[in-house]
Design an enzyme around this catalytic site. Structure first.
Site, PDB file in Angstrom:
ATOM      1  N   GLY A 218       0.831  -1.206   0.000  1.00 41.56           N
ATOM      2  CA  GLY A 218       0.000   0.000   0.000  1.00 41.56           C
ATOM      3  C   GLY A 218       0.859   1.247   0.000  1.00 41.56           C
ATOM      4  N   ASN A 219       0.268   2.363   0.339  1.00 44.70           N
ATOM      5  CA  ASN A 219       1.048   3.592   0.447  1.00 44.70           C
ATOM      6  C   ASN A 219       0.471   4.481   1.545  1.00 44.70           C
ATOM      7  OD1 ASN A 219      -0.919   5.563  -0.771  1.00 44.70           O
ATOM      8  ND2 ASN A 219      -0.712   4.122  -2.472  1.00 44.70           N
ATOM      9  N   ARG A 220       1.097   5.636   1.768  1.00 38.70           N
ATOM     10  CA  ARG A 220       0.791   6.441   2.950  1.00 38.70           C
ATOM     11  C   ARG A 220      -0.359   7.421   2.753  1.00 38.70           C
ATOM     12  NH1 ARG A 220       6.046   9.301   4.213  1.00 38.70           N
ATOM     13  NH2 ARG A 220       4.672  10.358   5.691  1.00 38.70           N
ATOM     14  N   SER A 221      -1.063   7.347   1.640  1.00 35.13           N
ATOM     15  CA  SER A 221      -2.164   8.294   1.427  1.00 35.13           C
ATOM     16  C   SER A 221      -3.226   8.144   2.526  1.00 35.13           C
ATOM     17  CB  SER A 221      -2.796   8.027   0.064  1.00 35.13           C
ATOM     18  OG  SER A 221      -4.017   8.717  -0.033  1.00 35.13           O
ATOM     19  N   ALA A 285      -4.226   7.839  -4.570  1.00 33.60           N
ATOM     20  CA  ALA A 285      -2.843   7.388  -4.759  1.00 33.60           C
ATOM     21  C   ALA A 285      -2.913   5.904  -5.125  1.00 33.60           C
ATOM     22  CB  ALA A 285      -2.051   7.607  -3.490  1.00 33.60           C
TER      23      ALA A 285
END
Ligand code: CTP
Length: 417
Positions: A218-221, A285
């Site tokens: 995943g990512n930090r959005s 994102a």
């Protein structure tokens, strides 16, 4: 989004809100509402009915609004008080609105300060019903609400379904929470052309690409930027669909949310909604790559050894690969995260993805981007105009982006495109 700091901002800042409070147990929530509206920059004039004053005192409101709260239609020295309050209000909000008040309002009574103000005001009116579920369900109350809801300029906000007063059941009749009422008041203040009746699609949040049933890439959005845009577009009067990856945020008020996990699910949801969209704003994102194989059972540490090779494969580019689903006159806005050559790279994305606007920011900027309330963005349009915005709350960035879209929409209707 209830815990967000409140500071003066659009569309409440500098506006006059007449808050009518009637006699129900939810009157205590109206104190919080008056406080929040004041912190958003509104001047709040409170009018209590006699029954409301049994539940909560005028002084409580004066303490949070810094302004006198009114009760009496026949107060000495201000015979035209109801006319003055009615004329000066930019919006009238009655919260809570009891069954009795709705009945009196539906029949045009003018036997106290609040009902006279209601008849005398040209401002939009937001009514927030709150009562016992059986009283709410009674055909007479339903008829009163239907009648009031059809009046031009009137909107009915709520009620919610949930626990009612102590000792009662759960059911429809609970007043909306103050942070939800705020948004309805905001929409009454802000809704107008060209947004009313427009369909707006917003994507937000990260995507999660499963590795096994427990883990994901995943990512930090946080989703905050997209959620702020969806909420602000609804306040301006649009019908908004939010396609969101997993976030910790409350769904925006009035917006229809489609919750997805992966880029491929987001792709399918966007392809479905896009043909109806007058405006599409892609703030998600999206993970560009996903694990080539999502295992059906958990990867065991003991069996994996000291090192794991992770093979990733490309995800669809949601924005670019749904191009053929866009309406020819749609205004399409993308976001760009760039650590190097921000303007040049963002301009390239604008052209490659065939966008009207692109909103670029640098994720290394500590006050901006991921997981914070503020953002510092540069907005670039098709003609190459570059607008660098200062550090702003994400809510204000959302308003600025919508201001730019509003110009583009106005341009389209002027040329008939
Ligand atoms: N986007 C998308 N689908 C993807 C990747 C990005 O729809 N698989 C959208 C984003 O929502 C955003 C825009 O495309 O509006 C640009 O996203 P960004 O991550 O900055 O760019 P990428 O196209 O992924 O390019 P790069 O990774 O090379 O910066």
């Amino acid at each position: 989004m209830g815990a967000r700091p409140l500071s003066p901002r659009r569309p409440w800042n500098g506006r006059r809100v007449l808050l009518g409070v009637t006699g129900g147990i939810a009157a205590y929530k109206a104190v919080q509402l008056a406080r929040d509206l004041t912190r958003l920059g509104a001047a709040v004039d409170v009018v209590l009915t006699a029954a409301a004053a049994e539940f909560v005192r005028a002084l409580s409101f004066e303490g949070v609004s810094g302004r006198p709260a009114f009760r009496d239609l026949f107060a000495a020295g201000d015979a035209a008080l109801h006319i003055r309050l009615a004329r000066e209000a930019d919006v009238v909000c009655v919260a809570p609105a009891t069954a009795d008040f709705l009945a009196r309002a539906a029949h045009g009574h003018a036997d106290d300060l609040l009902t006279t103000v209601l008849l005398a005001t040209p401002a939009p009116v937001v009514l927030c019903p709150a009562m016992n579920d059986r009283m709410y369900g009674h055909p007479q109350t339903q008829a009163n609400l239907e009648h009031l809801g059809q009046r031009p300029g009137y909107s009915i906000a709520g009620p919610a379904t949930g626990p009612l007063a102590y000792g009662e059941d759960e059911g429809p009749g609970r007043m909306l929470e103050p942070e939800e009422v705020l948004e309805h008041v905001g929409r009454a203040l802000a809704a107008g052309p060209p947004w009313v009746g427009k369909q707006v699609l917003v994507t937000a949040g990260p995507t999660r690409e499963p590795l096994d049933p427990v883990r994901y890439v995943g990512n930090r959005s946080s989703g905050r930027m997209g959620y702020a845009i969806a909420q602000a577009a609804w306040r301006r009067g649009a019908e908004v669909t939010l396609v969101s990856g997993p976030t910790a945020l409350e769904p925006p008020v009035g917006v229809s949310s489609v919750l997805v996990e992966t880029a491929r699910e987001m792709h399918a949801a966007v392809a479905d909604v896009l043909p109806r969209a007058d405006v599409a704003i892609m703030a998600a994102a999206v993970a560009d790559f996903r694990p080539a194989e999502a295992r059906t059972s958990k990867i065991k540490r003991g069996k994996a050894g000291a090192r794991i090779e992770l093979e990733l494969e490309r995800n669809p580019d949601v924005l670019a690969e749904t191009r053929d689903r866009r309406r020819p006159d749609a205004v399409v806005v993308g976001f760009a995260l760039e650590t190097d050559h921000l303007v040049r790279n963002a301009e390239m994305k604008l052209r490659e993805k065939d966008l009207d606007l692109i909103v670029a920011n640098d994720p290394r900027d500590r006050d901006a981007g991921f997981e914070v309330e503020t953002n510092r963005v540069t907005v670039i349009d098709r003609s190459g105009t570059v607008e660098e915005l200062p550090l702003l709350l994400k809510d204000e960035v959302a308003e600025r982006v919508l201001d730019r879209i509003e110009l583009a929409l106005a341009g389209r209707s002027a040329t008939g495109a």
